[in-house]
Write a protein that holds these residues in place. Structure first.
Motif, PDB file in Angstrom:
ATOM      1  N   SER A   6      -1.542  17.482  22.956  1.00 29.58           N
ATOM      2  CA  SER A   6      -0.504  17.567  21.939  1.00 29.58           C
ATOM      3  C   SER A   6      -1.082  16.966  20.671  1.00 29.58           C
ATOM      4  N   VAL A   7      -1.245  17.798  19.651  1.00 28.69           N
ATOM      5  CA  VAL A   7      -1.878  17.359  18.416  1.00 28.69           C
ATOM      6  C   VAL A   7      -0.842  16.697  17.526  1.00 28.69           C
ATOM      7  N   GLY A   8      -1.170  15.509  17.055  1.00 24.49           N
ATOM      8  CA  GLY A   8      -0.289  14.772  16.153  1.00 24.49           C
ATOM      9  C   GLY A   8      -0.994  14.505  14.841  1.00 24.49           C
ATOM     10  N   LYS A   9      -1.544  13.310  14.700  1.00 24.34           N
ATOM     11  CA  LYS A   9      -2.223  12.919  13.466  1.00 24.34           C
ATOM     12  C   LYS A   9      -3.701  13.312  13.459  1.00 24.34           C
ATOM     13  N   PHE A  10      -4.178  13.971  14.465  1.00 26.97           N
ATOM     14  CA  PHE A  10      -5.565  14.445  14.563  1.00 26.97           C
ATOM     15  C   PHE A  10      -6.581  13.324  14.749  1.00 26.97           C
ATOM     16  N   THR A  11      -6.166  12.150  15.179  1.00 27.03           N
ATOM     17  CA  THR A  11      -7.069  11.007  15.227  1.00 27.03           C
ATOM     18  C   THR A  11      -7.783  10.823  16.557  1.00 27.03           C
ATOM     19  N   ARG A  12      -7.415  11.592  17.572  1.00 31.31           N
ATOM     20  CA  ARG A  12      -8.033  11.423  18.884  1.00 31.31           C
ATOM     21  C   ARG A  12      -8.582  12.718  19.473  1.00 31.31           C
ATOM     22  N   ILE A  82       0.660  19.321  10.714  1.00 38.74           N
ATOM     23  CA  ILE A  82       0.391  17.894  10.881  1.00 38.74           C
ATOM     24  C   ILE A  82       1.673  17.211  11.325  1.00 38.74           C
ATOM     25  N   ASP A  83       1.549  16.372  12.341  1.00 39.55           N
ATOM     26  CA  ASP A  83       2.680  15.672  12.932  1.00 39.55           C
ATOM     27  C   ASP A  83       2.510  14.178  12.673  1.00 39.55           C
ATOM     28  N   VAL A  84       3.597  13.447  12.674  1.00 39.14           N
ATOM     29  CA  VAL A  84       3.513  12.008  12.441  1.00 39.14           C
ATOM     30  C   VAL A  84       3.232  11.244  13.734  1.00 39.14           C
ATOM     31  N   ASN A  85       3.352  11.885  14.877  1.00 32.30           N
ATOM     32  CA  ASN A  85       3.098  11.234  16.157  1.00 32.30           C
ATOM     33  C   ASN A  85       1.604  11.171  16.438  1.00 32.30           C
ATOM     34  N   GLU A  86       1.234  10.275  17.331  1.00 38.45           N
ATOM     35  CA  GLU A  86      -0.165  10.157  17.742  1.00 38.45           C
ATOM     36  C   GLU A  86      -0.538  11.348  18.625  1.00 38.45           C
ATOM     37  N   ASP A  87      -1.849  11.667  18.666  1.00 39.27           N
ATOM     38  CA  ASP A  87      -2.347  12.691  19.583  1.00 39.27           C
ATOM     39  C   ASP A  87      -2.176  12.186  21.008  1.00 39.27           C
ATOM     40  N   THR A  88      -1.919  13.095  21.925  1.00 41.44           N
ATOM     41  CA  THR A  88      -1.828  12.725  23.336  1.00 41.44           C
ATOM     42  C   THR A  88      -2.577  13.735  24.176  1.00 41.44           C
ATOM     43  N   CYS A  89      -3.114  13.249  25.291  1.00 40.46           N
ATOM     44  CA  CYS A  89      -3.767  14.113  26.271  1.00 40.46           C
ATOM     45  C   CYS A  89      -3.100  13.860  27.612  1.00 40.46           C
ATOM     46  N   THR A  90      -2.711  14.918  28.274  1.00 36.65           N
ATOM     47  CA  THR A  90      -2.141  14.794  29.606  1.00 36.65           C
ATOM     48  C   THR A  90      -2.823  15.794  30.518  1.00 36.65           C
ATOM     49  N   TRP A  91      -2.805  15.532  31.813  1.00 40.26           N
ATOM     50  CA  TRP A  91      -3.379  16.447  32.798  1.00 40.26           C
ATOM     51  C   TRP A  91      -2.222  17.123  33.515  1.00 40.26           C
TER      52      TRP A  91
END
Length: 179
Positions: A6-12, A82-91
Motif C-alpha cells: 500500500s503506497v503512502g508517502k513513498f518512503t519505504r 500521494i497519500d499522507v499515510n505511511e507505506d505498508t507491506c503485508t503478505w
C-alpha cells in the motif's frame, strides 16, 4: 504467498524491486530501463522531484526503444496518488496458495518437518515398512531428536542398525536436495 504493498508517502517502497503497480516488480517488466538506472535500490520518493518523475540514467540518450519502454512505464505508474499515510507491506495468501501450508500427502495438518517425517499417517506407515524390512522393533518418534534417541537405544545388531542408518540418511538427505 505474495506481497501486497500500500503506497503512502513513498518512503519505504522500492521503485524497481517491490510490487506496487501491477502484479510484478517494475524491474521484471521494464528490465532494460532498470539496467540503465544508476540506483537500482531507489525508493519511489527518490524518483519524484517537485511532483514530477525524476530519473538517474547511466546515459543521457536512452534511444528510441528505451524511450518507448519509458512511455509505457509512465502510463503504468502515472495514476499514482500521494497519500499522507505511511507505506505498508503485508503478505497475503492467494486462493491457490492455501494448500501449500498443508501436508501434501494427507492434507490434514500444517506441513512441518516433524509432521512430514514422523506424524503423517503415510510417514508412519513408511517407517513401519522400513523397520519390518530391517527387522527392527517398530517404534514411534515425534521429532528428529526422539528418532535419533530411539535408534541409538534400540536393541538390534550392528548390521541391522547400519542398514537402517543408510535408509534414513537417504530419506533425510534426499529431502534436503529437493528444496
Amino acid at each position: 504467498m505474495f506481497k501486497v504493498v500500500s503506497v503512502g508517502k513513498f518512503t519505504r517502497i522500492r521503485f524497481w524491486k517491490d510490487i506496487w503497480v501491477g502484479e510484478t516488480p517494475l524491474f521484471t517488466r521494464y528490465n532494460r530501463l532498470y539496467h540503465l538506472d544508476q540506483d537500482k535500490d531507489c525508493l519511489i520518493i527518490d524518483r519524484i522531484n517537485n511532483g514530477q518523475w525524476s530519473w538517474n540514467w547511466s546515459r543521457t540518450n536512452l534511444g528510441v526503444r528505451n524511450l518507448a519502454y519509458l512511455c509505457d512505464m509512465l502510463n503504468d505508474i502515472g495514476q499514482l496518488n500521494i497519500d499522507v499515510n505511511e507505506d505498508t507491506c503485508t503478505w497475503s495468501l492467494g486462493p491457490n496458495d492455501t494448500p501449500a501450508i498443508s501436508c501434501p500427502s494427507c492434507n490434514a495438518n500444517v506441513e512441518s518437518a516433524n509432521h512430514i517425517f514422523f506424524e503423517c499417517d503415510i510417514a508412519t506407515d513408511m517407517w513401519k515398512l522400513v523397520f519390518r524390512w530391517c527387522d527392527i522393533l517398530v517404534f514411534q518418534a515425534s521429532s528428529c531428536d526422539s528418532f535419533n534417541d530411539l535408534i541409538i537405544s534400540c536393541h538390534a545388531s550392528k548390521e541391522k542398525k547400519h542398514k537402517f542408518y543408510v535408509i534414513t540418511t537417504s530419506v533425510f538427505c534426499g529431502f534436503g536436495d529437493t528444496e
